[in-house]
Design a protein around this motif. Structure first.
Motif, PDB file in Angstrom:
ATOM      1  N   VAL A 160       0.826  -1.211   0.000  1.00  0.00           N
ATOM      2  CA  VAL A 160       0.000   0.000   0.000  1.00  0.00           C
ATOM      3  C   VAL A 160       0.862   1.263   0.000  1.00  0.00           C
ATOM      4  CG1 VAL A 160      -0.264   0.234   2.514  1.00  0.00           C
ATOM      5  CG2 VAL A 160      -2.096   1.008   0.974  1.00  0.00           C
ATOM      6  N   TRP A 161       2.086   1.195   0.507  1.00  0.00           N
ATOM      7  CA  TRP A 161       2.960   2.367   0.460  1.00  0.00           C
ATOM      8  C   TRP A 161       3.361   2.692  -0.975  1.00  0.00           C
ATOM      9  CZ3 TRP A 161       6.941   2.155   5.096  1.00  0.00           C
ATOM     10  CH2 TRP A 161       6.226   2.276   6.295  1.00  0.00           C
ATOM     11  N   ASP A 163       1.350   2.214  -3.628  1.00  0.00           N
ATOM     12  CA  ASP A 163       0.187   2.875  -4.219  1.00  0.00           C
ATOM     13  C   ASP A 163       0.034   4.308  -3.715  1.00  0.00           C
ATOM     14  OD1 ASP A 163      -0.429   0.670  -5.709  1.00  0.00           O
ATOM     15  OD2 ASP A 163      -2.458   0.417  -4.912  1.00  0.00           O
ATOM     16  N   ARG A 164       0.261   4.520  -2.423  1.00  0.00           N
ATOM     17  CA  ARG A 164       0.015   5.838  -1.840  1.00  0.00           C
ATOM     18  C   ARG A 164       1.115   6.850  -2.157  1.00  0.00           C
ATOM     19  NH1 ARG A 164      -1.783   4.140   4.321  1.00  0.00           N
ATOM     20  NH2 ARG A 164      -3.833   3.267   3.801  1.00  0.00           N
ATOM     21  N   TYR A 165       2.367   6.415  -2.131  1.00  0.00           N
ATOM     22  CA  TYR A 165       3.463   7.374  -2.170  1.00  0.00           C
ATOM     23  C   TYR A 165       4.366   7.249  -3.397  1.00  0.00           C
ATOM     24  CZ  TYR A 165       1.951   7.352   2.696  1.00  0.00           C
ATOM     25  OH  TYR A 165       1.196   7.402   3.834  1.00  0.00           O
ATOM     26  N   ASP A 186      -5.917   6.427  -9.939  1.00  0.00           N
ATOM     27  CA  ASP A 186      -6.006   5.384  -8.911  1.00  0.00           C
ATOM     28  C   ASP A 186      -5.356   4.123  -9.468  1.00  0.00           C
ATOM     29  OD1 ASP A 186      -6.701   3.355  -7.107  1.00  0.00           O
ATOM     30  OD2 ASP A 186      -8.664   4.242  -6.686  1.00  0.00           O
TER      31      ASP A 186
END
Length: 266
Positions: A160-161, A163-165, A186
């Motif tokens: 998830v890091w 995807d987010r950053y 997204d």
């Protein structure tokens, strides 16, 4: 009752035959070999499980059934459960009639097995489909059915890091290169169904914390698929740094693995 049970389980209707044949990890290899060959990601996860002859193995979220088939080929006793009736049917159809594989329709939060029954429990590409409250209950069930010396093996993606950053950076660079149409805002939209079924993506840190709270001792690490692109020395150097040097790799590595054992300490 958990207060966050307001987050309802992902509808099983999303996991139809089209999902397993066009979107679920390994579908291309499955289509070309009928489960004889695994995708790179599934092969790596299965190797980590170190399944051996005589073991009793449970594959939670068994999907099309190719992991069960590989367990059988190693002489293990294979059990598979899935939340989707389509998956249970596909997995059963993949098995030889006399294989002895047990496949059933079941929820990860309520496993129909006695305690201390399995040497290995596999959760490949499942964690991201379970809301946090569901994952807690599923891990409680895994802890119950796992033998004292057994192992839980997890693979989940994406990190998830990433995807987010990291993904916004990648998307920005690719947009400048004229490739922005392949990089939606997204990242889950790259595989559109993931917008509906990915509800709990993990980082290495969050997965380690979840496992510890569930009563496991866990080794958790990151990895990434091979980047087989010939885009010049500068890109090769950038990838080497981003995928190998902390702290960059914590954000740019895309897959999370874990091997966990039941914590028997007081």
């Amino acid at each position: 009752m958990d207060s966050d049970r307001r987050e309802r389980s992902v509808k099983s209707d999303f996991y139809d035959e089209a999902y397993f044949l066009t979107a679920c990890e390994g579908y291309e290899e499955f289509a070309s070999s009928e489960g004889l060959h695994l995708s790179r990601r599934l092969e790596q996860a299965f190797a980590v499980a170190a399944v051996a002859r005589g073991m009793r193995v449970l594959d939670i979220g068994c999907g099309r059934g190719e992991i069960l088939r590989h367990c059988l080929s190693l002489g293990a006793e294979a059990y598979g459960v899935d939340y989707s009736s389509v998956a249970a049917r596909m997995a059963a159809a993949l098995m030889e009639p006399d294989s002895g594989t047990r496949i059933g329709l079941a929820d990860a939060k309520s496993l129909p097995f006695p305690g201390a029954f399995f040497d290995r429990v596999l959760m490949f590409d499942l964690v991201e489909h379970l809301h946090p409250w569901e994952l807690r209950r599923a891990l409680s069930e895994v802890r119950r059915v796992l033998r004292a010396d057994g192992r839980l093996v997890i693979h989940t993606a994406p990190n998830v890091w990433y995807d987010r950053y990291a993904y916004p950076v990648v998307r920005g660079v690719r947009t400048l290169m004229g490739q922005g149409s392949s990089y939606p805002k997204d990242p889950r939209a790259i595989t559109p169904v993931n917008l509906d079924v990915h509800v709990n993506e993990q980082s290495a840190l969050s997965l380690r914390r979840v496992l510890r709270r569930a009563g496991f001792c866990a080794n958790v690490w990151l990895d990434s698929p091979p980047q087989d692109r010939d885009e010049g020395i500068m890109f090769q150097l950038a990838r080497h740094i981003l995928f190998n040097w902390p702290p960059f790799r914590w954000f740019f590595e895309r897959e999370v693995f874990a091997v966990a054992t039941v914590d028997r300490s007081p």
